[in-house]
Design an enzyme around this catalytic site. Sequence first.
Site, PDB file in Angstrom:
ATOM      1  N   VAL A 191     107.491  58.167  80.570  1.00 49.40           N
ATOM      2  CA  VAL A 191     106.741  57.138  79.823  1.00 49.40           C
ATOM      3  C   VAL A 191     106.374  55.979  80.734  1.00 49.40           C
ATOM      4  O   VAL A 191     105.246  55.442  80.665  1.00 49.40           O
ATOM      5  CB  VAL A 191     107.573  56.640  78.621  1.00 49.40           C
ATOM      6  CG1 VAL A 191     106.899  55.449  77.964  1.00 49.40           C
ATOM      7  CG2 VAL A 191     107.794  57.771  77.623  1.00 49.40           C
ATOM      8  N   ASP A 238      59.104  59.812  84.807  1.00 45.53           N
ATOM      9  CA  ASP A 238      57.805  60.112  84.239  1.00 45.53           C
ATOM     10  C   ASP A 238      56.771  59.217  84.918  1.00 45.53           C
ATOM     11  O   ASP A 238      57.111  58.181  85.489  1.00 45.53           O
ATOM     12  CB  ASP A 238      57.833  59.856  82.723  1.00 45.53           C
ATOM     13  CG  ASP A 238      56.517  60.183  82.051  1.00 45.53           C
ATOM     14  OD1 ASP A 238      55.902  61.188  82.423  1.00 45.53           O
ATOM     15  OD2 ASP A 238      56.104  59.425  81.169  1.00 45.53           O
TER      16      ASP A 238
END
Length: 527
Positions: A191, A238
């Site tokens: 942990v 584009d």
Amino acid sequence: LNAAIGFVQEYRAERAMAALKAMAAPTATVLRDGATAVIPAADLVPGDVVLLEAGRIVPADLRLLEAARLRVEEAALTGESVPAEKTPAPLPAEGLPVGDRTNMAYKGTTVAYGRGRGVVVATGMQTEFGRIAASLQQAEEVKTPLQRRLTRFGKNLSFAVLAICGVVFVAGLARGEPPLPIFLVAVSLAVAAIPESLPAVVTISLALGARKLVAKQALVRRLPAVETLGSVTYICSDKTGTLTLNRMRVEAYYCDGVIRRAPEAGGPWDELLLALALSNDAGQGPTGATVGDPTEVALVAAAREAGVDRAKLERRFPRVAELPFDSERKCMTTVHRDPAGGFVAFTKGAVEAVLACARDVRPPLLAVAERMATDGLRVLAVAVRRWRELPGPIDPETLERDLILLGFVGLMDPPRDEAREAVTMCGAAGIVPVMITGDHALTARAVARRLGIVDGDGAAVITGPELAALSSEAFEERVTQTRVYARVAPEQKLRIVTTLQDQGQIVAMTGGGVNDAPALKRADIGV
């Protein structure tokens, strides 16, 4: 904290994007049972006859039955800067790109000029618009480099922690420690080794980066994209509206035997500018701006920049007759009363059409027009004829013969001033710029050359049909060498982006049209 910061940032971005999305035809004018009716576009079915007029959004995919000077703005679907001329005539071949299907009008496009009538052949998801939406749903979003590295780090850390905990547990047992306490020690170690705050730290860091980008007018929809910007190796863009202005402009003139970037004064040059201003159907909008067909607007702007006052000329040379443009003649003619006496007729249109009606045509003229077209320009020819009396009848056989050629004008959608600088900066940063457009190959190459994406006229350009004929293996060999793609369909843009990613490239895609949507979603960064 991690969830709250991420939610607030992406919620704001989604709200801003939602405000930008609007493309639909709420109503349609149809012919049913011999009567005209206005119905919701959602109620259209295949077989309905739809009436089209200027300014209306096409409500479904239509096969045209009639077209009167019909031009449709298809930039969002095809990437072309100029409205496409439409005709009901059958197509010369099957399998043509969308931009070459002149007898079709597609859902979501806008009628720019004229009127027409067509029968519905597809609605909803069966339309070209719907096909793009379907491919958008199928396009998978890829993980960003940061997400992939964090995933890999998490796996490696988990294995390391489990191995260390196993070693600690076995060593404790070997020393004679009680099993339960040593097991709790191993679990505590596991942990403690997990960096619980790492997600919050990463999220806060990305949120700070997104905030800085907002200051530069960049809206970040997904926080991990902030880090991906620094990893991009290819940027696919584009053309129309992204690299260019999406506004036609006269770029070259041919008159009095010379080609010039700007018109000269005196002699035939004055008459050429007179023709550009008068033989024109562009109007004036409520705000005073010139409105109408983009080509007509560009011609008026060119005359105005040369000092020609169109309003004054129209009062001095009132129009008394005209022959509108049509796709068969490929030209238009206007007749004006000449203040010096008699009448003057100006004709403008396609080079071949006007030269066929002119006298004393010299062979080099076609070579000049071809040279201008090679530079990616849309070339129009302009001619004149004077009359003592108003000719009759007003028809092409009477007006459009024995013309005197005034010259040519070359138009194009010019690159943005800041685009060339951006391309240069990309090259300096090790990012390869690639242009992907639905426009014609000559135009794409010319714009790419002016921006510095390619060098020279011999640069390879792959067109949509050529790309469709390439196998996956053959395209993988060429994709990293190709800088310009022309006349491509939306699914082919997606294929280009995916193939680059398969070769390990981090791809950014920029674009503003509907046809860019699938590639924008698939790319590592969509702008």
